[in-house]
Design a protein around this motif. Structure first.
Motif, PDB file in Angstrom:
ATOM      1  N   TYR A 106       0.971  -0.973  -0.004  1.00 36.50           N
ATOM      2  CA  TYR A 106       0.094   0.123  -0.028  1.00 36.50           C
ATOM      3  C   TYR A 106       0.865   1.056   0.388  1.00 36.50           C
ATOM      4  O   TYR A 106       0.464   2.240  -0.776  1.00 36.50           O
ATOM      5  N   ASP A 107       1.642   1.232   0.863  1.00 39.81           N
ATOM      6  CA  ASP A 107       2.953   1.677   0.869  1.00 39.81           C
ATOM      7  C   ASP A 107       3.419   2.446   0.196  1.00 39.81           C
ATOM      8  O   ASP A 107       3.533   4.065  -1.059  1.00 39.81           O
ATOM      9  N   GLU A 109       2.460   2.003  -4.031  1.00 39.02           N
ATOM     10  CA  GLU A 109       1.757   2.547  -4.545  1.00 39.02           C
ATOM     11  C   GLU A 109       0.686   3.651  -4.065  1.00 39.02           C
ATOM     12  O   GLU A 109       1.328   4.680  -5.202  1.00 39.02           O
ATOM     13  N   GLU A 110       1.160   4.070  -2.448  1.00 43.48           N
ATOM     14  CA  GLU A 110       1.101   5.901  -3.052  1.00 43.48           C
ATOM     15  C   GLU A 110       2.192   6.187  -2.592  1.00 43.48           C
ATOM     16  O   GLU A 110       2.198   7.616  -3.820  1.00 43.48           O
ATOM     17  N   GLU A 115      -1.945   3.666  -7.103  1.00 43.45           N
ATOM     18  CA  GLU A 115      -3.136   3.089  -5.801  1.00 43.45           C
ATOM     19  C   GLU A 115      -3.401   2.105  -6.808  1.00 43.45           C
ATOM     20  O   GLU A 115      -4.292   2.486  -7.758  1.00 43.45           O
ATOM     21  N   GLY A 116      -4.098   0.453  -5.938  1.00 42.77           N
ATOM     22  CA  GLY A 116      -5.202  -0.420  -6.217  1.00 42.77           C
ATOM     23  C   GLY A 116      -4.306  -1.100  -7.731  1.00 42.77           C
ATOM     24  O   GLY A 116      -5.158  -1.897  -8.095  1.00 42.77           O
ATOM     25  N   LYS A 137      -7.719  -1.624   0.954  1.00 38.67           N
ATOM     26  CA  LYS A 137      -7.075  -0.993   1.943  1.00 38.67           C
ATOM     27  C   LYS A 137      -8.020  -0.397   2.444  1.00 38.67           C
ATOM     28  O   LYS A 137      -9.390  -0.090   2.325  1.00 38.67           O
TER      29      LYS A 137
END
Length: 200
Positions: A106-107, A109-110, A115-116, A137
């Motif tokens: 998740y980190d 991707e951000e 993201e996603g 998330k």
């Protein structure tokens, strides 16, 4: 209800029938002298509480340094290599067995504005490879792209016949995880799922 939903990937609206009382705060609280102790040794019990909390803190720091941070490097390597695993870039392959990957993914991707984008994670288990769906998330057991519904709950040869992929092991009834005896087979399962869902 809480334990079964956490271990099976199923969500429920049922209210918990009990509450967890073994948190760190709960364990420290249990070290208070009892109201009816003949001798209430507050200082002695406080020392026990300090030792308990100190050990917990030490374990957490060691866990971060020896487990959590090294896992980030493995997840980053897998993320950077994603287009070599599958041309869509929607599947990553982890090299570490049991590596904690979710928050790191998740980190990443951000940080990269993607993201996603990752839908499946391939990870080695004891005697097979897993196809793990990436969760949305902050939404509990909601997955970005579950494995195909018609595969759910099917095992072994029946699953191999259904998918056309050799050496399948299982797909969970809720579609959040599946398995194949080989990495190539697990990749085929993830790839075929993308095709079925129209994501390639």
């Amino acid at each position: 209800a809480v334990v079964s939903t956490q271990s099976t990937g199923n969500q429920t609206e049922e209210k918990p029938k009990y509450h967890v009382t073994t948190t760190l705060a709960g364990r420290v609280r249990s070290l208070n002298p009892n109201w009816n102790d003949e001798k209430q040794d507050f200082d002695g019990q406080f020392a026990k509480a300090m030792n308990l909390v100190g050990q917990e803190l030490t374990d957490r720091i060691n866990g971060m340094a020896r487990v959590w941070l090294p896992a980030k490097n493995l997840v980053k390597q897998a993320f950077d290599d994603r287009f070599n695993v599958h041309p869509s870039g929607k599947i990553i392959r982890l090299s570490g067995d049991g590596c904690p990957w979710k928050q790191h993914l998740y980190d990443l991707e951000e940080e990269t504005g993607t993201e996603g984008s990752i839908l499946y994670v391939l990870a080695k288990s004891a005697d097979s490879w897993r196809v793990i769906t990436v969760g949305v998330k902050g939404e509990g057991f909601t997955n970005r792209l579950p494995l195909p519904e018609k595969w759910c709950g099917v095992r072994d040869e029946a699953l191999s016949e259904l998918t056309g992929i050799p050496q399948c092991v299982f797909v969970h009834a809720s579609g959040f995880i599946g398995g194949n005896r080989t990495m190539e087979g697990a990749l085929q399962m993830a790839s075929k799922s993308l095709e079925i869902h129209g994501k390639v």
